[in-house]
Design a protein around this motif. Structure first.
Motif, mmCIF file in Angstrom:
data_model
loop_
_atom_site.group_PDB
_atom_site.id
_atom_site.type_symbol
_atom_site.label_atom_id
_atom_site.label_comp_id
_atom_site.label_asym_id
_atom_site.label_seq_id
_atom_site.Cartn_x
_atom_site.Cartn_y
_atom_site.Cartn_z
ATOM 1 N N SER A 88 0.858 -1.183 0.000
ATOM 2 C CA SER A 88 0.000 0.000 0.000
ATOM 3 C C SER A 88 0.896 1.235 0.000
ATOM 4 C CB SER A 88 -0.922 0.014 1.226
ATOM 5 O OG SER A 88 -0.156 0.087 2.421
ATOM 6 N N GLY A 89 0.327 2.361 -0.350
ATOM 7 C CA GLY A 89 1.128 3.577 -0.400
ATOM 8 C C GLY A 89 1.868 3.708 -1.717
ATOM 9 N N THR A 90 3.036 4.328 -1.677
ATOM 10 C CA THR A 90 3.783 4.625 -2.895
ATOM 11 C C THR A 90 5.252 4.258 -2.723
ATOM 12 O OG1 THR A 90 4.334 6.402 -4.462
ATOM 13 C CG2 THR A 90 4.295 6.989 -2.139
ATOM 14 N N GLU A 91 5.937 4.045 -3.820
ATOM 15 C CA GLU A 91 7.375 3.782 -3.767
ATOM 16 C C GLU A 91 8.124 5.079 -3.458
ATOM 17 O OE1 GLU A 91 8.387 2.025 -7.529
ATOM 18 O OE2 GLU A 91 8.098 0.000 -6.745
ATOM 19 N N TRP A 92 9.244 4.949 -2.736
ATOM 20 C CA TRP A 92 10.026 6.138 -2.410
ATOM 21 C C TRP A 92 11.445 5.750 -2.006
ATOM 22 C CZ3 TRP A 92 11.763 5.923 2.632
ATOM 23 C CH2 TRP A 92 11.020 5.154 3.528
ATOM 24 N N ILE A 93 12.321 6.727 -2.059
ATOM 25 C CA ILE A 93 13.673 6.573 -1.528
ATOM 26 C C ILE A 93 13.981 7.772 -0.648
ATOM 27 C CG2 ILE A 93 14.481 5.279 -3.540
ATOM 28 C CD1 ILE A 93 16.014 7.844 -4.351
ATOM 29 N N GLU A 94 14.872 7.568 0.313
ATOM 30 C CA GLU A 94 15.315 8.669 1.172
ATOM 31 C C GLU A 94 16.767 8.997 0.849
ATOM 32 O OE1 GLU A 94 14.678 9.481 5.784
ATOM 33 O OE2 GLU A 94 16.435 8.197 5.444
ATOM 34 N N LEU A 95 17.048 10.279 0.655
ATOM 35 C CA LEU A 95 18.399 10.765 0.394
ATOM 36 C C LEU A 95 18.823 11.684 1.530
ATOM 37 C CD1 LEU A 95 18.013 11.713 -3.393
ATOM 38 C CD2 LEU A 95 19.027 9.623 -2.457
ATOM 39 N N TYR A 96 20.089 11.564 1.929
ATOM 40 C CA TYR A 96 20.614 12.422 2.998
ATOM 41 C C TYR A 96 21.749 13.278 2.455
ATOM 42 C CZ TYR A 96 22.857 13.992 7.296
ATOM 43 O OH TYR A 96 23.408 14.773 8.282
ATOM 44 N N ASN A 97 21.704 14.563 2.763
ATOM 45 C CA ASN A 97 22.741 15.510 2.349
ATOM 46 C C ASN A 97 23.725 15.707 3.503
ATOM 47 O OD1 ASN A 97 24.321 17.663 1.551
ATOM 48 N ND2 ASN A 97 22.666 19.170 1.624
ATOM 49 N N PRO A 98 24.961 15.202 3.382
ATOM 50 C CA PRO A 98 25.933 15.333 4.478
ATOM 51 C C PRO A 98 26.729 16.637 4.440
ATOM 52 C CG PRO A 98 26.884 14.026 2.737
ATOM 53 C CD PRO A 98 25.495 14.401 2.272
ATOM 54 N N ARG A 99 26.502 17.453 3.414
ATOM 55 C CA ARG A 99 27.299 18.661 3.233
ATOM 56 C C ARG A 99 26.843 19.777 4.171
ATOM 57 N NH1 ARG A 99 29.559 19.523 -1.779
ATOM 58 N NH2 ARG A 99 30.343 21.426 -0.807
ATOM 59 N N ASP A 100 27.645 20.842 4.229
ATOM 60 C CA ASP A 100 27.320 22.011 5.046
ATOM 61 C C ASP A 100 26.549 23.068 4.271
ATOM 62 O OD1 ASP A 100 28.577 21.223 7.512
ATOM 63 O OD2 ASP A 100 30.507 21.514 6.522
ATOM 64 N N THR A 101 26.142 22.745 3.054
ATOM 65 C CA THR A 101 25.298 23.620 2.249
ATOM 66 C C THR A 101 24.223 22.766 1.595
ATOM 67 O OG1 THR A 101 26.647 23.357 0.251
ATOM 68 C CG2 THR A 101 27.245 25.152 1.742
#
Length: 271
Positions: A204-217
């Protein structure tokens, strides 16, 4: 005592002359290379000194703008509530990046909102072409409030100016703090994202991915692709959007953002 043949003496003389010529040529070549190197270094040093002289007034201009007003984005003084590339009013549309609250103290909320700016974006708003770093620290206790910018540790040459101010925390307290601005020269560091979670073929629901930004900007997502064995999907917003992930923040790329936002309302960045 035996006397060496005349031909042997001549060969020795010729060899000696040859060695002298070779040594002279080698010495001449070394002197030419040394002269070329020193000339280049003198020119490079002159260029660096000229740039360094230009950095001093530039860093003061940046410091003055950050501490000169509450800031403004298309008439909105609470610009810290806006996003860089999404929403009707955006930070990328000519923002005056002032970090002060209305009574002249530093606003922690505005300082932390710097994390929403991509590296090129904030430099453009501030009119800076140099590498840039901005840091805010409280003095007691000594703690970092925000660091935004490039890799100052790798700088080959830099100029730093700082200013002492009161900082109003998000909890309402006022503490002494230091705002530090640096302009510097350093190698370019490319953007990178971490793929931290995947949801595929859910019941159920939708497909997704999580991305993390490790930079300081913040990192712009425009031009990034998601690929599998079947196809490449280009990450894009609509004509008025430039999707980005703030510094040290996670975002979700969903097949259906509306469904995901309904299922997970606490997630701030869903595209």
């Amino acid at each position: 005592m035996a006397v060496p043949p005349r031909g042997a003496l001549m060969r020795r003389d010729e060899q000696g002359v040859t060695h002298v010529i070779e040594y002279t040529l080698a010495l001449t070549l070394f002197i030419m290379l040394l002269h070329s190197f020193t000339t280049t270094m003198e020119f490079r040093l002159g260029v660096d000194l000229d740039r360094q002289d230009q950095r001093y007034p530039a860093v003061r201009v940046v410091l003055g703008e950050l501490t000169g007003s509450v800031g403004n984005a298309s008439g909105v003084e609470a610009w810290e509530t806006l996003e860089w590339g999404t929403g009707e009013t955006q930070l990328r549309n000519g923002t005056t990046v002032g970090l002060l609250a209305s009574d002249g103290v530093l606003s922690e909320a505005k300082c932390q909102a710097l994390a929403k700016f991509p590296y090129g974006g904030l430099r453009e708003e501030l009119g800076i072409n140099e590498e840039l770093a901005i840091e805010v620290r409280t003095l007691s206790p000594d703690a970092q409030v925000i660091f935004w910018g490039g890799d100052l540790d790798s700088a080959s040459i830099s100029v730093t100016e700082e200013r002492l101010l009161l900082l109003r925390t998000t909890g309402g307290d006022e503490v002494p703090a230091k705002l530090r601005v640096s302009l510097f020269e350093a190698p370019f560091v490319s953007d990178s994202l971490y793929l931290t979670e995947i949801m595929y073929a859910p019941t159920s629901g939708t497909e997704w991915i999580e991305l993390y930004n490790p930079r300081d900007t913040a990192i712009m997502l425009s031009g990034w692709k998601l690929s599998d064995l079947e196809e490449d999907d280009l990450i894009t917003g609509d004509e008025t959007e430039q999707l980005s992930i703030p510094a040290r923040t996670a975002a979700v790329i969903a097949s259906n953002p509306t469904i995901f936002a309904s299922d997970y309302p606490s997630v701030s960045y869903v595209f």
